[in-house]
Design a protein around this motif. Structure first.
Motif, PDB file in Angstrom:
ATOM      1  N   THR A 161       0.822  -1.213   0.000  1.00  0.00           N
ATOM      2  CA  THR A 161       0.000   0.000   0.000  1.00  0.00           C
ATOM      3  C   THR A 161       0.852   1.258   0.000  1.00  0.00           C
ATOM      4  O   THR A 161       1.835   1.355   0.734  1.00  0.00           O
ATOM      5  N   LEU A 162       0.441   2.211  -0.825  1.00  0.00           N
ATOM      6  CA  LEU A 162       1.002   3.561  -0.818  1.00  0.00           C
ATOM      7  C   LEU A 162      -0.094   4.522  -0.399  1.00  0.00           C
ATOM      8  O   LEU A 162      -1.184   4.513  -0.971  1.00  0.00           O
ATOM      9  N   VAL A 163       0.202   5.368   0.587  1.00  0.00           N
ATOM     10  CA  VAL A 163      -0.731   6.409   1.019  1.00  0.00           C
ATOM     11  C   VAL A 163      -0.170   7.762   0.584  1.00  0.00           C
ATOM     12  O   VAL A 163       0.979   8.097   0.890  1.00  0.00           O
ATOM     13  N   VAL A 164      -0.987   8.519  -0.152  1.00  0.00           N
ATOM     14  CA  VAL A 164      -0.602   9.847  -0.630  1.00  0.00           C
ATOM     15  C   VAL A 164      -1.469  10.883   0.080  1.00  0.00           C
ATOM     16  O   VAL A 164      -2.695  10.750   0.116  1.00  0.00           O
ATOM     17  N   ALA A 165      -0.840  11.892   0.655  1.00  0.00           N
ATOM     18  CA  ALA A 165      -1.582  12.950   1.347  1.00  0.00           C
ATOM     19  C   ALA A 165      -1.226  14.306   0.756  1.00  0.00           C
ATOM     20  O   ALA A 165      -0.179  14.468   0.116  1.00  0.00           O
ATOM     21  N   GLY A 166      -2.110  15.272   0.973  1.00  0.00           N
ATOM     22  CA  GLY A 166      -1.870  16.639   0.525  1.00  0.00           C
ATOM     23  C   GLY A 166      -1.450  17.514   1.702  1.00  0.00           C
ATOM     24  O   GLY A 166      -2.121  17.552   2.724  1.00  0.00           O
ATOM     25  N   GLU A 167      -0.357  18.216   1.523  1.00  0.00           N
ATOM     26  CA  GLU A 167       0.168  19.064   2.603  1.00  0.00           C
ATOM     27  C   GLU A 167      -0.846  20.113   3.046  1.00  0.00           C
ATOM     28  O   GLU A 167      -0.922  20.467   4.230  1.00  0.00           O
ATOM     29  N   HIS A 168      -1.654  20.603   2.109  1.00  0.00           N
ATOM     30  CA  HIS A 168      -2.598  21.679   2.407  1.00  0.00           C
ATOM     31  C   HIS A 168      -4.053  21.210   2.356  1.00  0.00           C
ATOM     32  O   HIS A 168      -4.972  22.026   2.245  1.00  0.00           O
ATOM     33  N   ASP A 169      -4.264  19.914   2.442  1.00  0.00           N
ATOM     34  CA  ASP A 169      -5.602  19.338   2.352  1.00  0.00           C
ATOM     35  C   ASP A 169      -6.360  19.595   3.654  1.00  0.00           C
ATOM     36  O   ASP A 169      -5.928  19.183   4.735  1.00  0.00           O
ATOM     37  N   THR A 170      -7.502  20.280   3.543  1.00  0.00           N
ATOM     38  CA  THR A 170      -8.318  20.565   4.734  1.00  0.00           C
ATOM     39  C   THR A 170      -9.476  19.585   4.883  1.00  0.00           C
ATOM     40  O   THR A 170     -10.214  19.647   5.864  1.00  0.00           O
ATOM     41  N   VAL A 171      -9.664  18.691   3.911  1.00  0.00           N
ATOM     42  CA  VAL A 171     -10.733  17.694   3.975  1.00  0.00           C
ATOM     43  C   VAL A 171     -10.221  16.431   4.647  1.00  0.00           C
ATOM     44  O   VAL A 171     -10.742  15.986   5.674  1.00  0.00           O
TER      45      VAL A 171
END
Length: 268
Positions: free
Chosen positions: A211-221
């Motif tokens: 599994t790879l998890v990708v996140a957004g540095e500025h994601d507010t959701v």
């Protein structure tokens, strides 16, 4: 042989689910699962690059796009089973799965409940739980009482994209706006209910697929902290943060594709 077809299946509870194939039939299948209030076209910009390596299977989740829009709350279990029934109908035993936002929650469900169907798993801009559950009741009620989708569309766009993309007439943003305005409120409200009622914080530990998890540095959701929690729960999961808001695939397509393709093509 390259195929570009769009058709539909009917699930056991009588709901029509639209889907589309793109790419060479001899290549490994990559299933793409979408965010709430989008349709399978949210991946259009990534199709040329992804079809170099994969046969893409995209679908409109119930309540969205060309799929049926049943009224009432949806459950994560039902959304997951929609995918299983789609794979069964198409004779696909095992696929890679890439899901973003609610699509990432559905992808987690697949990894937990039907691990034999999932090869590699990419979970983008998503979470194992978005609570408390009570925070969803008012937005659901207000949406169903609203005269149209205009206010909800504005809210989604500001949650999905950075300020510079929202300025002026950005062609990409306007495409998503058109999709939002065409989406039935019952589909969004039903999907919000699925998010409200789901909690995978413990069961995600059962996911055995790479599994790879990708996140957004500025994601507010679904914040980077949400992504880090998912990655720390799934045994051996990798975690990467991109400088994006919520739709990382649209905002930073090159960086997103580099991370996803490298992971999915990696030899065991």
């Amino acid at each position: 042989m390259t195929s570009q077809t769009r058709t539909a299946i009917t699930t056991g509870d009588g709901v029509r689910i639209a889907y589309r194939f793109d790419g060479d039939e001899t290549k490994p299948v990559l299933l793409l699962s979408n965010s709430i209030a989008t349709d399978l076209h949210m991946w259009d910009g990534q199709v040329p690059a992804l079809t170099e390596h994969f046969r893409l299977l995209r679908y409109d989740a119930r309540g969205h796009g060309a799929s049926d829009v049943p009224s009432g709350p949806y459950s994560l279990d039902r959304l997951g089973r929609d995918v299983v029934e789609l794979l069964d109908a198409l004779g696909l035993e095992r696929v890679h799965v890439l899901g973003l936002s609610l699509g990432g929650i559905v992808a987690q469900w697949l990894g937990i409940h039907v691990p034999e169907r999932v090869d590699r798993l990419v979970l983008s801009n998503t979470a194992a739980h978005l609570g408390p559950a009570s925070q969803w009741d008012r937005p659901i009620a207000e949406l169903l009482a609203a005269p149209d989708m205009k206010a909800t569309a504005d809210m989604f766009l500001h949650n999905w994209f950075p300020a510079d993309m929202l300025e002026g007439d950005n062609e990409i943003v306007e495409g998503f706006r058109r999709t939002l305005l065409a989406t039935r409120r019952e589909g969004v409200a039903g999907s919000w209910a699925a998010v409200r009622d789901s909690d995978l914080r413990r069961t995600a530990a059962l996911i055995a697929s790479p599994t790879l998890v990708v996140a957004g540095e500025h994601d507010t959701v679904t914040s980077a902290a949400h992504g880090r929690e998912v990655a720390s729960t799934i045994p051996g999961a990798r975690f990467t943060v991109l400088p994006t808001v919520h739709l990382a695939n649209v905002e930073r397509p090159a960086e997103f594709l580099d991370a996803v393709v490298a992971f999915l093509r990696e030899r065991p």
